[in-house]
Design an enzyme around this catalytic site. Structure first.
Site, PDB file in Angstrom:
ATOM      1  N   ASP A  16       4.136   9.764  -9.125  1.00 41.98           N
ATOM      2  CA  ASP A  16       3.178   9.493  -8.040  1.00 41.98           C
ATOM      3  C   ASP A  16       3.437  10.354  -6.807  1.00 41.98           C
ATOM      4  O   ASP A  16       4.461  11.034  -6.706  1.00 41.98           O
ATOM      5  CB  ASP A  16       3.203   7.999  -7.659  1.00 41.98           C
ATOM      6  CG  ASP A  16       4.620   7.431  -7.566  1.00 41.98           C
ATOM      7  OD1 ASP A  16       5.565   8.212  -7.349  1.00 41.98           O
ATOM      8  OD2 ASP A  16       4.776   6.212  -7.705  1.00 41.98           O
ATOM      9  N   HIS A  39       5.788  -3.931  -9.310  1.00 43.06           N
ATOM     10  CA  HIS A  39       5.020  -2.703  -9.568  1.00 43.06           C
ATOM     11  C   HIS A  39       5.889  -1.665 -10.277  1.00 43.06           C
ATOM     12  O   HIS A  39       7.116  -1.655 -10.116  1.00 43.06           O
ATOM     13  CB  HIS A  39       4.367  -2.139  -8.285  1.00 43.06           C
ATOM     14  CG  HIS A  39       5.274  -1.460  -7.325  1.00 43.06           C
ATOM     15  ND1 HIS A  39       4.976  -1.334  -5.987  1.00 43.06           N
ATOM     16  CD2 HIS A  39       6.472  -0.846  -7.472  1.00 43.06           C
ATOM     17  CE1 HIS A  39       5.943  -0.674  -5.381  1.00 43.06           C
ATOM     18  NE2 HIS A  39       6.855  -0.363  -6.254  1.00 43.06           N
ATOM     19  N   ASN A  98       7.694  -6.506  -6.101  1.00 43.76           N
ATOM     20  CA  ASN A  98       6.527  -7.258  -6.579  1.00 43.76           C
ATOM     21  C   ASN A  98       6.186  -6.933  -8.036  1.00 43.76           C
ATOM     22  O   ASN A  98       5.113  -7.287  -8.510  1.00 43.76           O
ATOM     23  CB  ASN A  98       5.304  -6.987  -5.680  1.00 43.76           C
ATOM     24  CG  ASN A  98       4.848  -5.530  -5.722  1.00 43.76           C
ATOM     25  OD1 ASN A  98       5.451  -4.704  -6.395  1.00 43.76           O
ATOM     26  ND2 ASN A  98       3.791  -5.222  -5.003  1.00 43.76           N
ATOM     27  N   GLU A 106       0.138  -1.492  -8.506  1.00 44.91           N
ATOM     28  CA  GLU A 106       0.384  -2.755  -7.809  1.00 44.91           C
ATOM     29  C   GLU A 106      -0.189  -3.926  -8.614  1.00 44.91           C
ATOM     30  O   GLU A 106      -0.995  -3.715  -9.532  1.00 44.91           O
ATOM     31  CB  GLU A 106      -0.284  -2.696  -6.426  1.00 44.91           C
ATOM     32  CG  GLU A 106       0.219  -1.558  -5.532  1.00 44.91           C
ATOM     33  CD  GLU A 106       1.595  -1.802  -4.921  1.00 44.91           C
ATOM     34  OE1 GLU A 106       2.365  -2.639  -5.434  1.00 44.91           O
ATOM     35  OE2 GLU A 106       1.924  -1.120  -3.925  1.00 44.91           O
TER      36      GLU A 106
END
Ligand code: PGA
Length: 233
Positions: free
Chosen positions: A62, A129, A127, A134
């Protein structure tokens, strides 16, 4: 999914380093690389070693939208500094944060199509991800533009002068892109990752609210967690 619990992040990084080294010796050509604090020590160990990536390809997960490659917080800059200066690859691909969404989706999907990943290194967000996928990201998605969640902005603001400087969007390999890798190593160090590791390791089914659970359907995933990250399993 194989879970290897190690005493600390140093032991975990050594193990990941050995696995990457063996993959290279066994003929792996395309390495999927991750950024963030977790793989830093692995890159340092590789940089200090005699490993030779000059005939290998790297593809990164990314990049922030809007940051040019030479921006000190760009993932281009991170990779250059942490690994590529010491260990240049034949070709290194990272999403181009300055391209438009349509351009970069087409560009990066083509790069991934032409360079199927043999070994993918992953971190995990608090979280759940993976890359910048996400919670709520569809599992079948390839490269896409992501709006970062508040928890990711909070986690990443430590790298920027102020929270307002953290980019709000990123281009990311999708969950379906990540699943195409032959082999995946996911690293998790520290107590802040304990819940995310528990959610992944105990998942009985994929859960779109926990993106990492896509990995339970992958045939070759090794999770390397230190005791702190593994404390809830
Ligand atoms: P970290 O990030 O390595 O900086 O904890 C991991 C991630 O968010 O994927």
């Amino acid at each position: 999914m194989e879970v290897k619990v190690v005493s600390n992040s140093e032991a975990g990084s050594q193990l990941a380093y050995e696995m990457i080294r063996h993959a290279l010796e066994d003929g792996a050509e395309v390495f999927g690389l991750a950024t963030g604090s977790t793989p830093e020590r692995v890159y340092q160990l590789l940089s200090e070693s005699d490993v030779d990536f000059s005939q290998s390809i790297s593809v990164n997960l990314d990049e922030y939208v809007g940051l040019p490659a030479d921006h000190p917080q760009s993932y281009h800059h991170y990779m250059q500094k942490k690994l590529f200066n010491a260990k240049p690859f034949k070709h290194s691909f990272i999403p181009n944060g300055m391209n438009t969404e349509a351009e970069e989706i087409e560009n990066y999907n083509q790069i991934l199509e032409e360079n199927p990943v043999d070994l993918q290194l992953l971190g995990i967000g608090t979280n759940g991800h993976i890359a910048f996928n996400e919670p709520g990201t569809p599992f079948d998605i390839l490269t896409h533009k992501v709006e970062l969640t508040e928890s990711t902005i909070q986690a990443n603001k430590r790298y920027f002068e102020s929270e307002a400087d953290v980019p709000r969007y990123a281009y990311s390999m999708g969950l379906a892109s990540i699943m195409k890798a032959d082999k995946i190593i996911l690293l998790a160090f520290g107590e802040s990752k304990a819940q995310a590791i528990k959610d992944l390791v105990t998942a009985q089914a994929v859960d779109p609210l926990i993106p990492s659970t896509v990995l339970i359907n992958h045939p070759d995933v090794t999770i390397i967690a230190d005791e702190a990250a593994a404390k809830l399993i």
